[in-house]
Write a protein that holds these residues in place. Structure first.
Motif, mmCIF file in Angstrom:
data_model
loop_
_atom_site.group_PDB
_atom_site.id
_atom_site.type_symbol
_atom_site.label_atom_id
_atom_site.label_comp_id
_atom_site.label_asym_id
_atom_site.label_seq_id
_atom_site.Cartn_x
_atom_site.Cartn_y
_atom_site.Cartn_z
ATOM 1 N N ALA A 16 30.024 16.848 66.836
ATOM 2 C CA ALA A 16 30.203 15.220 66.275
ATOM 3 C C ALA A 16 31.531 15.229 65.763
ATOM 4 O O ALA A 16 32.097 16.122 65.074
ATOM 5 C CB ALA A 16 29.094 15.107 65.428
ATOM 6 N N THR A 17 32.248 13.979 65.652
ATOM 7 C CA THR A 17 33.266 13.697 65.126
ATOM 8 C C THR A 17 33.037 12.661 63.853
ATOM 9 O O THR A 17 32.012 11.774 63.963
ATOM 10 C CB THR A 17 34.515 13.109 66.046
ATOM 11 N N GLN A 18 34.054 12.386 62.949
ATOM 12 C CA GLN A 18 33.714 11.349 61.881
ATOM 13 C C GLN A 18 33.647 10.107 62.482
ATOM 14 O O GLN A 18 32.722 9.274 61.946
ATOM 15 C CB GLN A 18 34.948 11.297 61.237
ATOM 16 N N ASP A 19 34.035 9.744 63.754
ATOM 17 C CA ASP A 19 33.773 8.329 64.321
ATOM 18 C C ASP A 19 32.260 8.279 64.656
ATOM 19 O O ASP A 19 32.041 7.109 65.006
ATOM 20 C CB ASP A 19 34.639 8.161 65.573
ATOM 21 N N ASP A 20 31.739 9.356 64.833
ATOM 22 C CA ASP A 20 30.310 9.253 65.166
ATOM 23 C C ASP A 20 29.069 8.948 64.117
ATOM 24 O O ASP A 20 28.283 8.727 64.258
ATOM 25 C CB ASP A 20 29.668 10.697 65.878
ATOM 26 N N THR A 21 29.873 9.047 62.687
ATOM 27 C CA THR A 21 29.080 9.133 61.622
ATOM 28 C C THR A 21 28.082 7.725 61.577
ATOM 29 O O THR A 21 26.890 7.917 61.425
ATOM 30 C CB THR A 21 29.904 8.836 60.539
#
Length: 188
Positions: A16-21
């Motif tokens: 996961a990346t921060q954009d997935d939050t």
């Protein structure tokens, strides 16, 4: 979301990346706090399951990994997630598994089992680095069907349990006496 047929080899995980939050927060709150699917806790706990800040901090943690499974034909649509954090808990070094959710439409179709196997394999490959004793997770009391699922996977109830937190950060208990039980599985 319609998924007519999903094979095990279509389940590919990425970190996961921060954009997935925001999508992860929506997924986790839906799976645990709505009245959908067999993993929900809506009758036991109200309110939120997680927040943007909690997911953001988990993704930033150097000893934690949060994996997502996206729709095979529609990248960006998150269908499931699972996290693992390498920690010491009750004097054992463990791969603590949590942040685990599968959209209700795919529950009971082997997706969760595949994700759990994948994260256990990932943890096993890092066992020497973290000097692991095993895998661990917490489950909410009053969830015998969930306990049976994990017991079939080799997890055993330990003697450790804590009261469900009442700080409001992960919802508000609707019943008295809810506990988080610690499950443990030895690494083979």
């Amino acid at each position: 979301m319609k998924i007519s047929h999903l094979t095990k080899d279509q389940i590919r995980l990425r970190i996961a990346t921060q954009d997935d939050t925001p999508k992860l927060v929506t997924l986790l709150n839906r799976c645990y706090r709505s009245d959908e699917g067999w993993t929900n806790e809506a009758n036991l706990i109200g309110g939120i399951r997680t927040t943007d800040d909690e997911i953001y901090r988990f993704i930033q943690n150097d000893t934690a990994y949060l994996f997502v499974f996206e729709h095979p034909n529609d990248k960006g649509v998150i269908l499931a997630c699972i996290g693992v954090e390498f920690i010491t808990m009750y004097e054992k070094k463990v791969a603590y598994i949590g942040t685990f959710a599968v959209i209700p439409e795919l529950q009971g179709k082997g997706v969760g089992d595949t994700l759990l196997s994948a994260v256990e394999t990932f943890a096993t490959r890092h066992a020497d680095k973290y000097n692991l004793d095993g895998y661990a997770m917490s489950i909410l009391s009053h969830r015998p069907e969930l306990l049976k699922f994990y017991q079939r996977r080799g997890y055993q109830m330990s003697e450790y349990a804590i009261p469900f937190p009442t700080d409001g950060n992960n919802g508000e208990p609707k019943q008295e006496g809810l506990l988080l039980h610690w499950l443990f599985k030895q690494i083979d």
